[in-house]
Structure formats: C-alpha cells, structure tokens
Design an enzyme around this catalytic site. Structure first.
Site, PDB file in Angstrom:
ATOM      1  CB  SER A 188      -0.957  -0.039   1.188  1.00 16.63           C
ATOM      2  OG  SER A 188      -1.864   1.033   1.150  1.00 16.63           O
ATOM      3  CG  ASP A 229      -3.685  -1.324  -1.276  1.00 14.61           C
ATOM      4  OD1 ASP A 229      -3.583  -0.135  -0.918  1.00 14.61           O
ATOM      5  OD2 ASP A 229      -4.048  -2.231  -0.502  1.00 14.61           O
ATOM      6  CG  ASP A 248      -6.519  -0.081   1.070  1.00 13.64           C
ATOM      7  OD1 ASP A 248      -5.736   0.836   0.758  1.00 13.64           O
ATOM      8  OD2 ASP A 248      -6.361  -0.779   2.086  1.00 13.64           O
TER       9      ASP A 248
END
Length: 465
Positions: free
Chosen positions: A105, A248, A250
């Site tokens: 991430s 990523d 998210d």
C-alpha cells in the site's frame, strides 16, 4: 481443522490484521512460500485467487505464494496487477475459497506485504487465523523449490467488477463533471480507465501509470506534503473535485472544487447520510447500522442519528471493522483514515465507491462538494490526526491519562484512550508498529477551543515526566 495456538517468537512481518515487512529480510519468497502452504493447511481451500500491486517485489512473492498453495493441491487463479478490492471481489465469486493481495500500500519502497481473506472475503486477522499462520510459517524451514514455476489460471474479474460498481449509481442521473484522479503511480490506473468508458466524466489523470519505482514518491495522500499535486491539478483544471489514492487504492482521499483537502472524518458522515437516505430495509430490520472508529465520533453519530440510522463504535483497523460489520449486518462503515466499507461489497473496504457516490450526490443535489461538508466542518472542527514520536509510548500515555482522566465526563478504552469533556474530546493511542502516539481532538462548534486543547495536549506529550 483444529486451530494451532502459537507458542513461538513473533515474526516481524505479521501485524494485527495483515502482513507487512521490509524485503527481503522480513518478507521474501521463502516466507511467501511457507505462507501459501500454511494457508492451504489452515483453511483447506480448493481454489484461491492471487493479485498483486505494482511493486517490483510483488510478482515474485505472488509466484512463491502460488507454489506453496499448489504444494497442497490448491488451484490458483492469477488476477495479475490489481487493487486490494479486486482481490476481495474475486473472493466473493462462486467457487473461490479465498484471496491474497500482495501489496504494501503506502509503505516505503523497500516494503511489501499481504492482505488475506477467505471465501466471501471474510478477513483473516489475528483473531481469525493469522496467528495460526504465523506459527506455521515461523516453525517451517521450507524453501521455494529451485527452478519451479507455478501453474496458475489467468483470470479477469474486472469487467464484472466494473458492472458491480456501476450498480450503485443511477447512471442517467449523473451530470458531466471534470474530476482530477491521482493514482500516485499505484494500481488504480487500469480500473479508472475501465470505469471512464462508462461514465459522463472527464478524468484529468495525474501520476496515472503504475510504476513500482515511484517516480513521484510513495503514494500516501494522508501525508500533507503529498497533497499539493492534487490540489494544484484541481485548480488548474477547474475541476468539480479531486481524488487521490494510495498504492493498492483501498483508501480514497477527496479534495473539493478549490483543491482543499477534506478530512476523511467528514466523508464518513457524507457517505453514511447518502447510504441511509437510499436504504430500503426489510420489514422488521430496525434502524440500519453504521460502524465507525473511536478516533473522531461526534459528527458521525450526529449525522447517522438524524438520518435514521444507529451508530456503532468499533476498534480501529480494517479487519476489526469488517468483522463488526458482519456481526451487526451494518450497511456501511467508515474510518477517518479514508477506509470505507460497504455491506453490498462483502462488508469490505473499497476505494472506488466513495468518489463515485460523491459524484452521484453532487449530481443529485446540484451543490458543490465544499457546500456538502462546510456545515459539518463548522459543527465539529477537528485537529486531524497528529503523530508524535515518544521514547516510551505506554509511559507517556499513562502520564496523559493521569493528567486528564479525572476531569473527563466520560471515558472509552475501545482503542487507546478517549476522554469526553462535554464541549471537546480527544483520542490518544499508540502506533502498533512505531514509537508514536496518535492524537485526534474535536470540539462542538468551537475551533478555538479545539486548537487550544490540541496545543495543550501536544505540549504535555512533549514535556518531560
């Protein structure tokens, strides 16, 4: 099978609800291979989907995972480069018994990690199998077989995922907009390209191409120094709003039409209100539930109650929020750190839905994004999360507790120390991974009081015992 109780030293890369570590000393293909074998033994899946982000170390780790899974007869689906939510989506498909996304991430360039779920995107956390996997990996001496190549089935669920995302929207009601999208050279770009073909928006793309060398820095818009490029792009384009993601994707961060960064706390309230207004519950369901974290709470509670929902507090962290959402059958969950969770997405966090739902709200109301959050920001001003390095986290936390706790009207220990003084409150908690204290302060409509108390607590943290 019977869970294994670990009684061995902890591995640095195993955290509370995922895996993250420096490559190769804390995380490497041999550890990934052992993890694949451990996952297969612990959960006995028949078919597992694997995806990865754009980091240069991600593909070798994925292939080692695949070899470990296949050593126990598991069929592996290769999702290729994708976001974490696309792995969650794969885990929700018929016949798929779990998924693992290889990603670090927003961590530094020499890190990588993994996020694990079971079938239906049920999270694997410290309380639901991750400690067992750690024990298996720590006691294993298996290494990646020399010269071995995994036999994976290349699988593309992205077209179906795009349809799922669009299903949240009334497409004919969307108005044309200009939106800045900053992927941070992470994995968001390809999915944005697929969505763009179906939406009436002009996407101004910034740092769009995935690039694991991170030519424009590590994608972490939570850091103030990383927001300027999105702010400037919004202003230059005269955009309706801007969006930025981590590697990523998210986590989704929003900027208004002036390029001003909007604290994720207020987006939680905005999305909760929108979802509650459109919710059509079953007979006898009662008030729809919304999950929130303990760091900043007053605005969320106020918005949810006024919209007819029931706010419920949960410990911070994606695995904890998802598990609580499932237990409560909550329609939505939000963290001030820009994680947003949706019941109709397997109770998982999703970085694409927030900006799409905001665009739908702007279309529906005809208002600007700043107008949608201005009143809430004035009603509940916040400090934003402030990190302070300290020599001894428990000792400093105990010192702040001794100074303030006796004067508080209410106390909550769900996650760190939360003290409520009526017109203001604060949450102070230690980092799970660094010698840091994280402070959040909010007030009821009094920015001066909030700033005063923030400075006071920071001075107390910085002072010697």
């Amino acid at each position: 099978m019977t869970p294994i109780t670990p009684s061995i030293p902890r591995l640095n890369c195993f955290k509370a609800y995922d895996i993250r570590g420096r490559v190769p000393d804390e995380l490497n293909p041999d550890i990934a291979y052992r993890l694949g074998r451990a996952y297969a033994r612990r959960f006995e899946p028949r078919r597992v989907a694997l995806g990865h982000d754009m980091r240069h170390s991600s593909r070798p780790l994925l292939e080692a995972l695949a070899l470990g899974l296949q050593a126990h007869g598991v069929e592996v689906l290769d999702l290729g480069m994708c976001g974490t939510e696309e792995s969650y989506w794969a885990a929700q498909q018929p016949g798929v018994d779990g998924a693992i996304e290889v990603t670090a991430s927003h961590n530094p360039i020499d890190y990588n990690g993994m996020k694990l779920v079971r079938g239906g995107a049920v999270p694997v956390s410290g309380d639901s199998g991750l400690r067992d996997l750690e024990a298996m990996v720590a006691t294993s001496t298996d290494t990646v077989p020399a010269g071995a190549t995994p036999r994976m089935v290349r699988t593309d669920y992205r077209p179906a995922y795009v349809e799922h995302l669009l299903g949240y929207l009334d497409l004919p009601a969307l108005r044309p907009m200009t939106i800045v999208v900053n992927g941070g050279n992470g994995a968001a770009g390809p999915l944005l390209d697929a969505l763009e073909k179906r939406l009436p928006f002009r996407l101004v793309k910034v740092h769009h191409e995935p690039d694991g060398s991170f030519p424009n820095g590590i994608p972490n818009p939570l850091l103030p120094q990383n927001r300027g490029v999105t702010t400037n792009a919004v202003r230059a384009a005269g955009a309706d709003f801007g969006v930025a993601w981590d590697g990523d994707f998210d986590r989704c961060f929003l900027f208004d039409e002036s390029g001003e960064f909007i604290e994720g706390y207020y987006i939680v309230g905005l999305l909760a209100e929108a979802l509650l207004q459109s919710h059509r519950g079953a007979a006898g369901e009662g008030r729809p539930r919304v999950i929130h974290d303990p760091r900043l709470i007053w605005n969320t509670i106020d918005v949810v109650l006024k919209a007819g929902g029931q706010p419920i507090q949960s410990k911070t962290g994606h695995a904890f929020i998802k598990e609580r959402m499932r237990a409560e059958n909550a329609i939505y969950g939000g963290e001030m750190s820009a994680h947003h969770y949706f019941r109709d997405f397997g109770y998982c966090d999703n970085g694409m839905l927030p900006w799409l739902l905001v665009a739908a709200q702007l279309s529906r109301t005809g208002r600007k994004l700043s107008e949608l959050v201005r009143e809430r920001m004035a009603a509940y001003p916040v400090s934003g999360e402030i990190n302070r390095g300290v020599a001894n986290v428990p000792a400093t936390l105990a010192r702040i507790e001794a100074r303030y706790a006796s004067k508080a009207l209410a106390r909550d220990d769900t996650d760190g120390l939360s003290l409520d003084f009526g017109q203001w409150r604060f949450n102070l908690r230690g980092s799970n991974t660094e010698p840091l204290l994280r402070l959040n302060v909010e007030s009821r409509g009094d920015a001066r009081l909030m700033n005063l108390k923030t400075a006071e607590i920071l001075a107390a943290i910085d002072s010697e015992a």
